[in-house]
Scaffold this active site. Sequence first.
Site, mmCIF file in Angstrom:
data_model
loop_
_atom_site.group_PDB
_atom_site.id
_atom_site.type_symbol
_atom_site.label_atom_id
_atom_site.label_comp_id
_atom_site.label_asym_id
_atom_site.label_seq_id
_atom_site.Cartn_x
_atom_site.Cartn_y
_atom_site.Cartn_z
ATOM 1 C CG ASN A 14 -2.228 -0.753 0.921
ATOM 2 O OD1 ASN A 14 -3.076 -0.282 0.177
ATOM 3 N ND2 ASN A 14 -2.337 -1.944 1.457
ATOM 4 C CG ASN A 109 -5.997 1.544 9.320
ATOM 5 O OD1 ASN A 109 -4.887 1.189 8.949
ATOM 6 N ND2 ASN A 109 -6.909 0.704 9.775
ATOM 7 C CG HIS A 111 -10.238 -3.199 8.119
ATOM 8 N ND1 HIS A 111 -9.416 -3.800 9.061
ATOM 9 C CD2 HIS A 111 -11.338 -3.980 8.001
ATOM 10 C CE1 HIS A 111 -10.025 -4.917 9.486
ATOM 11 N NE2 HIS A 111 -11.182 -5.041 8.871
HETATM 12 C C1 GRF Z 1 -3.360 -4.843 3.931
HETATM 13 O O1 GRF Z 1 -4.178 -5.953 3.680
HETATM 14 C C2 GRF Z 1 -4.103 -3.867 4.790
HETATM 15 O O2 GRF Z 1 -5.484 -3.855 4.559
HETATM 16 C C3 GRF Z 1 -3.846 -4.375 6.160
HETATM 17 O O3 GRF Z 1 -2.528 -4.884 6.131
HETATM 18 C C4 GRF Z 1 -2.174 -5.184 4.794
HETATM 19 C C5 GRF Z 1 -1.000 -4.323 4.442
HETATM 20 O O4 GRF Z 1 -0.384 -4.812 3.358
HETATM 21 N N1 GRF Z 1 -4.006 -3.344 7.126
HETATM 22 P P1 GRF Z 1 0.885 -4.009 2.821
HETATM 23 O O5 GRF Z 1 1.918 -4.001 3.945
HETATM 24 O O6 GRF Z 1 0.433 -2.626 2.476
HETATM 25 O O7 GRF Z 1 1.336 -4.797 1.621
#
Ligand code: GRF
Length: 200
Positions: A14, A109, A111
């Site tokens: 992300n 955040n 989710h």
């Molecule tokens: C994602 O699935 C997010 O929704 C959750 O943790 C994961 C993070 O993945 N909070 P990344 O570290 O961004 O690849």
Amino acid sequence: MKNLAVLVSGGGSNMQSIADSAKNGALKGLAKVVLVISNNHAAYALERAKNENIKSVCVERKNYADAFSFNAAILKNLEENKIDIVCLAGYMTIVGVDIIDKYKGKILNIHPALLPKFGGRGMYGHRVHEAVIEAKEKKSGATVHFADENYDTGKIVMSEEVPVFDGDTPELLAARVLEAEHEIYPLAIKKVIENLDKEV
Ligand code: GRF
């Protein structure tokens, strides 16, 4: 141009999508990822930050006497880097109330479910997707919300639905939801920035 900090604990995909969007996507000219903070020295997100020439710091809880001083160290990094918006992205610990207060309306955040369903303490990663499949839901998705001092309870900024198919495994659903996460996080940040600019 808003300064973004991304708080991470794991893979950082992300963070990557936000950084990519700031370079040549919806966030271009609006925001820049200037800081990545990880509470896990082994997070691949730190590798991604290095590859993107983004300043990164590792602030690990075990190096602090208590949660208060741990969060104070994070807040100090945010202030020193003149952060405007804080993006939690796979950040696997609760954020201290001082940070929440300082960044009210400017801390987000993501989710991996359609909040308020399948959220709350202990609902993270695979557990979310297992629960969605267990509940025989026909859809799931990703939600960006304002972070508050609880788990996954802040005001929703944006969400995107994905279908749940018969025979889906948690892995298959997780991958489908992650794609939606990568799409909506930059758009949610853009929406927040545009609303902040209106408030001025
Ligand atoms: C994602 O699935 C997010 O929704 C959750 O943790 C994961 C993070 O993945 N909070 P990344 O570290 O961004 O690849």
